[in-house]
Write an enzyme that holds these catalytic residues in place. Sequence first.
Site, short mmCIF file in Angstrom:
data_model
loop_
_atom_site.label_atom_id
_atom_site.label_comp_id
_atom_site.label_asym_id
_atom_site.label_seq_id
_atom_site.Cartn_x
_atom_site.Cartn_y
_atom_site.Cartn_z
N ASP A 108 0.86 -1.18 0.00
CA ASP A 108 0.00 0.00 0.00
C ASP A 108 0.89 1.22 0.00
O ASP A 108 2.00 1.19 0.56
CB ASP A 108 -0.92 0.01 1.22
CG ASP A 108 -2.17 0.86 1.02
OD1 ASP A 108 -2.03 2.08 0.80
OD2 ASP A 108 -3.28 0.30 1.06
N ASN A 164 -5.73 -5.17 -5.96
CA ASN A 164 -6.95 -4.59 -5.42
C ASN A 164 -6.88 -3.07 -5.26
O ASN A 164 -7.93 -2.43 -5.13
CB ASN A 164 -7.21 -5.24 -4.06
CG ASN A 164 -8.21 -4.49 -3.22
OD1 ASN A 164 -9.40 -4.50 -3.52
ND2 ASN A 164 -7.74 -3.81 -2.17
N TYR A 223 -14.15 6.23 -13.59
CA TYR A 223 -14.16 5.04 -12.73
C TYR A 223 -14.68 3.83 -13.50
O TYR A 223 -14.09 2.75 -13.46
CB TYR A 223 -15.03 5.30 -11.49
CG TYR A 223 -14.93 4.21 -10.46
CD1 TYR A 223 -13.83 4.11 -9.63
CD2 TYR A 223 -15.96 3.27 -10.30
CE1 TYR A 223 -13.73 3.11 -8.67
CE2 TYR A 223 -15.87 2.27 -9.36
CZ TYR A 223 -14.76 2.19 -8.54
OH TYR A 223 -14.66 1.19 -7.60
N LYS A 263 -12.66 0.39 -14.48
CA LYS A 263 -13.10 -0.92 -14.00
C LYS A 263 -13.55 -1.84 -15.13
O LYS A 263 -13.33 -3.06 -15.08
CB LYS A 263 -14.20 -0.75 -12.96
CG LYS A 263 -13.71 -0.09 -11.67
CD LYS A 263 -12.57 -0.86 -11.02
CE LYS A 263 -12.16 -0.29 -9.67
NZ LYS A 263 -11.09 -1.10 -9.03
N ILE A 301 -19.77 -1.98 -0.88
CA ILE A 301 -19.15 -2.64 0.26
C ILE A 301 -18.86 -1.59 1.33
O ILE A 301 -18.38 -0.49 1.03
CB ILE A 301 -17.85 -3.36 -0.16
CG1 ILE A 301 -18.11 -4.25 -1.38
CG2 ILE A 301 -17.30 -4.17 1.01
CD1 ILE A 301 -19.14 -5.34 -1.18
N THR A 333 -16.87 0.11 3.34
CA THR A 333 -15.45 0.39 3.54
C THR A 333 -15.23 1.89 3.65
O THR A 333 -16.16 2.68 3.50
CB THR A 333 -14.62 -0.13 2.35
OG1 THR A 333 -15.03 0.59 1.17
CG2 THR A 333 -14.81 -1.63 2.13
#
Length: 259
Positions: free
Chosen positions: A43, A96, A162, A166, A195, A197
Amino acid sequence: MIDLAHQPRYAGKVAFVTGAGSGIGRATALAFAREGASVVVVDIAEPANRETARLVEQLGARALAASCDVSNGDAVRGALDEAMRTFGRLDFAFNNAGIEQPATSLADLSEEVWDRIIRVNLRSVFVCMKYQIPLMVQGGGGAIVNTSSGAGVLAIQGQSSYCASKFGVTSISKVAALEYAKSKVRINAVCPGIIDTEMIERYTQGTPEGRARVIAQEPIGRMGKAEEIAATVLWLCSDEAAFVTGHAMVVDGGQTAGI
């Protein structure tokens, strides 16, 4: 700690997880650790990444924390070189890392935002696979899962960059799967829905109204959990999924069921 009564699926294996500092990435790194894998956590946010490494080790697994801009080929290659020096192999990769786009119509979207979204979300997947695949081929095979999105199968207004990034992840995953199937490297994409997050927290601005608005898009009536995506990733990497490659697995509570 790892439950010794449970026979871990991935003892002796090594997983490379990007975007591991939070959310789906951290949940997946910990899921690999619970199954006995050594985990390379990657990361750009160093403190969060180090915390994920600490949590992996707390579960009894080995961890290597690599601070890395995953859109930079030299940085990714360096992280993979370090992983090979430390663990000597690469079995799984979960590419990811990604960022969200502020809701903006296409004509109002700046070129700078477009370039940043494509670089972080799509170029990073290309760069990671470019250097991961030869290591897996050399080792006799492996499994890669790339994070696409519900926005990788369904167009969303205000999300041109985006969605482009994707949809691109979905496509490059399928192409690479065809190219390396005979080399025993399986490549799939996971397409999460909404999700719960930090990314969704930013998108909803953390307000009850914002959360209610996105939950209303989910037929199942709730947001997904990072751990549910992690479980999907681990299955896609497992022997149970040995005949699955080139697939974009949608895990979205029914959000895209009508398309």
